[in-house]
Design an enzyme around this catalytic site. Sequence first.
Site, PDB file in Angstrom:
ATOM      1  N   GLY A 611     -47.043 -21.568   0.934  1.00  0.00           N
ATOM      2  CA  GLY A 611     -47.409 -20.663   2.015  1.00  0.00           C
ATOM      3  C   GLY A 611     -47.434 -19.237   1.516  1.00  0.00           C
ATOM      4  N   GLY A 614     -45.032 -12.253   4.309  1.00  0.00           N
ATOM      5  CA  GLY A 614     -44.939 -10.837   4.034  1.00  0.00           C
ATOM      6  C   GLY A 614     -44.146 -10.556   2.773  1.00  0.00           C
ATOM      7  N   GLY A 616     -44.032 -12.452   0.173  1.00  0.00           N
ATOM      8  CA  GLY A 616     -44.808 -12.886  -0.973  1.00  0.00           C
ATOM      9  C   GLY A 616     -45.140 -14.349  -0.825  1.00  0.00           C
ATOM     10  N   VAL A 618     -44.869 -18.411  -1.226  1.00  0.00           N
ATOM     11  CA  VAL A 618     -43.809 -19.415  -1.236  1.00  0.00           C
ATOM     12  C   VAL A 618     -44.279 -20.571  -2.103  1.00  0.00           C
ATOM     13  CG1 VAL A 618     -42.300 -20.838   0.178  1.00  0.00           C
ATOM     14  CG2 VAL A 618     -43.270 -18.749   1.128  1.00  0.00           C
ATOM     15  N   ASP A 727     -35.725 -12.289  14.683  1.00  0.00           N
ATOM     16  CA  ASP A 727     -37.100 -12.794  14.742  1.00  0.00           C
ATOM     17  C   ASP A 727     -37.093 -14.299  15.008  1.00  0.00           C
ATOM     18  OD1 ASP A 727     -39.825 -12.680  14.790  1.00  0.00           O
ATOM     19  OD2 ASP A 727     -40.090 -12.446  12.626  1.00  0.00           O
TER      20      ASP A 727
END
Length: 935
Positions: A611, A614, A616, A618, A727
């Site tokens: 993936g 934000g 970076g 994965v 979040d």
Amino acid sequence: MAPRWWLLILFLGGSVLQASSQPNSRGFISIDCGLMGEESYVDDETNLLYVSDAGITDTGTPYNISAEYYRPWRSRNVRSLRSFPDGARNCYTLRSLVSGLKYLFRATFLYGNYDGLNKPPTSFDLYIGVNFWTVVNMSWWGSDQDNRAEVEAIVVVPHDLVQVCLVNTGGGTPFISGLELRPLKMSLYPQATAELGLFVRRRQNFGAINETIIRFPDDPYDRIWDTWSDATMWAEMTTTERVNRLDGDYFEAPMAVLQTAITPLNASGSIKFGWDAEPQPNNLSPGYLAVLHFAELQLLDGDALRQFNISLNDESRFPGYTPPGYLNRGYVYNSFPYPRVSSYDFSLNATANTTLPPIINAYEVFSVITTTNVGTEPQDASAAMTIKAKYKVQKNWMGDPCFPKTMTWDSLNCSYATASPPRITSINLSSSGLNGDISSSFGNLKALEYLNLSNNNLTGSIPDSLSQLQSLTDIDLSGNQLNGSIPSGLLKRIQDGSLNLRHGNNPNLCTGNNTCQLAAKRKSKLAIYVVVPLFVIVVIVSVAAVVLFLLRRRKQPQGSMDNMVTIKPQNEEEMPTSHGGANYSLRLLENCQFTYKELKMITNGFERVLGQGGFGRVYDGFLEDGTQVAVKLRSHSSNQGVKEFLAEARILTRVHHKNLVTMIGYCKDGEYMALVYEYMSQGTLQEHIAGRGRSLPWWQRLRIALESAQGLEYLHTACNPPLIHRDVKATNILLNARLEAKIADFGLSKAFDRHNGNYISTNALVGTPGYVDPEYQATVQPTTKSDVYSFGVVLLELVTGKPAILSEPEPTNIIHWVRQRLARGNIEGVVDVQMQGGYNVNSVWKVAEIALKCTAQASAQRPSMADVVAQLQECVVLEGGHTPDFNTGGRNSDYSSWNYNACAGGQSTDVSRNAAFGTELRMPTVGLGLAPATR
Ligand SMILES: *[C@@H]1O[C@H](CO)[C@@H](O)[C@H](O)[C@H]1NC(C)=O
Ligand SMILES: *[C@@H]1O[C@H](CO)[C@@H](O)[C@H](O)[C@H]1NC(C)=O
Ligand SMILES: *[C@@H]1O[C@H](CO)[C@@H](O)[C@H](O)[C@H]1NC(C)=O
Ligand SMILES: *[C@@H]1O[C@H](CO)[C@@H](O)[C@H](O)[C@H]1NC(C)=O
Ligand SMILES: *[C@@H]1O[C@H](CO)[C@@H](O)[C@H](O)[C@H]1NC(C)=O
Ligand SMILES: *[C@@H]1O[C@H](CO)[C@@H](O)[C@H](O)[C@H]1NC(C)=O
């Protein structure tokens, strides 16, 4: 020079070295049938642990194939097998599956003249549960000259226990060499549903380099991609560039498969391939499903166009198809089977306008298996299996007790109704040599009418649970060694004439006589004098042990990881002599720090992208022991905030709870920063409720809600000051192979710009639209109640299956939308239609109410996470019955109940603790905008 050490992290819950037929950390089950002399081994090719089948079947005979059939290129799996000369049906029982999850089943057969007769069976049948899978035929395609066959199916398993059965149909003795189960992400292969399974007919990778078969670990689901190359027909294309992933990919073809493709030799040519239908009646499939995989491997200049028509048997299916741009993936598939004909031929023909010939990377073909047969009611089936195991019943007690009718277990009668599963109504185990006491499992056969256990050697007393069986009218227990008296419940039923009990010829049984009652009384006195003091002693000893254990634990805060982590030097020679091994290990363990070089090895050169967030990219990776991990890597980081990053990361590696995604380690090496997390194979909760693919049933949603709530509660209570997530949302709740929920992306402060990754020195508001607490928005002071608010939104998503912000008919907040409808008492209008009524209305109501309390405007009116957990637990009770393995999932201890302060301890961390976790953000904080790991 960084010492070349390797962290070998063995999670108790997912140890690959554990030899049993239990699923490993990925949920894989790998069985080598007939394996003897050793219990298990690690396969050279896949690095997966294969275990013997001894514990999962109680019939059949193990054999080795003849030595002349050993081949160096063959997997070791096929060297031994189990043959079933006796009985019509023989089965393997696979446990600890996740009910409702999609699995890839693979069975392998290699005759190899194991019996010295040189006469392989012509055919036998294979079943998954009570549903026909395939005829295993040693002579049609799929088998080779050595009489080898391999069959695969993709099915949704209805229960946590599934049997795979071989049925002798008169074509010779059935046998099996290997059995493998691989859980698939729920969203994959949308054509496979609870009613329809897919039988894999072909899975072919065009242009494979050196004709290498691709499977695990290149394919994380361990599908086997065969090769097909023909230099006389096709030109091969390969790339070493990364092929991009696709959000919401239904098929997730492995990168290695997409990196090779074929095109026709001449530019105007076409690509043709096809297959023959299997002869009836072996295959009852109404037709075939196909998936064609494409990826453009050539960088096309401005005017270039690759466009072709895809037709099947000269009928156009996908006209004017253009693969998505350079290094992007695409696929075409049919949802309804192509009707049955004798053979199928795909052709890919260039269109008039194209400048480039067609291309294809791989394809899969499936026939359809109906999986609508329903086995015996699960509680009945489970009770019957327990009874079978307890008394070692021989007979034909294999597979499902009642289904099919022709194979109903001997001595058993079942009732069959059209709309409900078969029930066991009578058991006659008279004169069957039964020993031991009367199994309490008889009390679970709720539809039982007749029970005959006469003339055995049964001992012990008669269980009162039998009186709860409302349909039971006749019990015969005569001719045993039973003792005690007849339980009052049974006596009552005998007196009111609803039950007939025969118990003659049990010399020690008391039948309501005075003399017996005396004997019973003496016994109970004995109990007071002997059993009670014994019990007291046991309690005292246990309490002492627990207290001692807790005291020890307090003394060594890192003790929580002792159970979870072991460390092994990779290279003994380089071990620094100045350090005792143990001390050095401990230091490493404290840090959990990886070098960039190590990360490169773990991720095989950052090969597979899971993936992009934000923080970076994965990446998928494996530790040396095979534990799968997700590596979040960020490069070009500035030096700003490095100290804080390290301090925070160090603390996070110590925060452990079964409902928090475990951070295994981190890295700060030159320009690189990275975080290493446990791998969560089922992806985000969002993917499971967004309505694509099969959607989760209510009981599973409820369980996920409770588990995530427990994770948040731990964050809020385990640390002082509390850790605030800030979040909470459906994409930050990840699911593992068992669909257990864990909170992700917590801990690191969020004052990092998610878009360009720049460090922001001011206290920025973080969160995701639709989830943000209005109070936090106003004050920019997050509290635990801000998380409660966001969690309330997640609960609403679980109930409604709708996103936090609805777009139709106009943008509306989900809270507003639900409040409006519930105010009119309309729960049905709110509940996700995809759950198709499979829920208890009261538990849905209650969850909706909890959600609305959580999303109250004023934070003071919101419950705490602890309240939410307690309320959700009540909902689980309301839902009842559906959560058999509740709370037994993770074997990692639940540290929250110990009030173990994961955030304390460790000298160097104190400085930054406030900055990292504080509710007050006065100090400049730094953190990493860890965007959701979309997998
Ligand atoms: C198969 O071979 C292995 C070792 O080569 C041996 O340990 C095992 O007992 C054999 N199995 C049978 C059924 O003979
Ligand atoms: C393919 O085979 C050739 C020759 O055997 C070898 O040199 C090459 O490295 C192989 N390529 C791959 C990707 O394995
Ligand atoms: C595709 O091309 C082949 C030959 O190149 C031709 O035989 C076939 O009819 C064509 N199919 C369609 C659907 O145009
Ligand atoms: C081919 O090109 C012509 C002219 O540019 C256009 O009208 C036509 O639609 C195109 N056909 C296809 C199949 O794209
Ligand atoms: C009970 O067990 C004894 C030996 O332990 C055996 O001789 C006898 O046949 C058994 N009785 C029944 C009814 O199975
Ligand atoms: C009670 O015991 C007497 C002998 O003491 C016996 O004759 C009688 O049958 C017993 N009653 C029952 C209900 O078994």
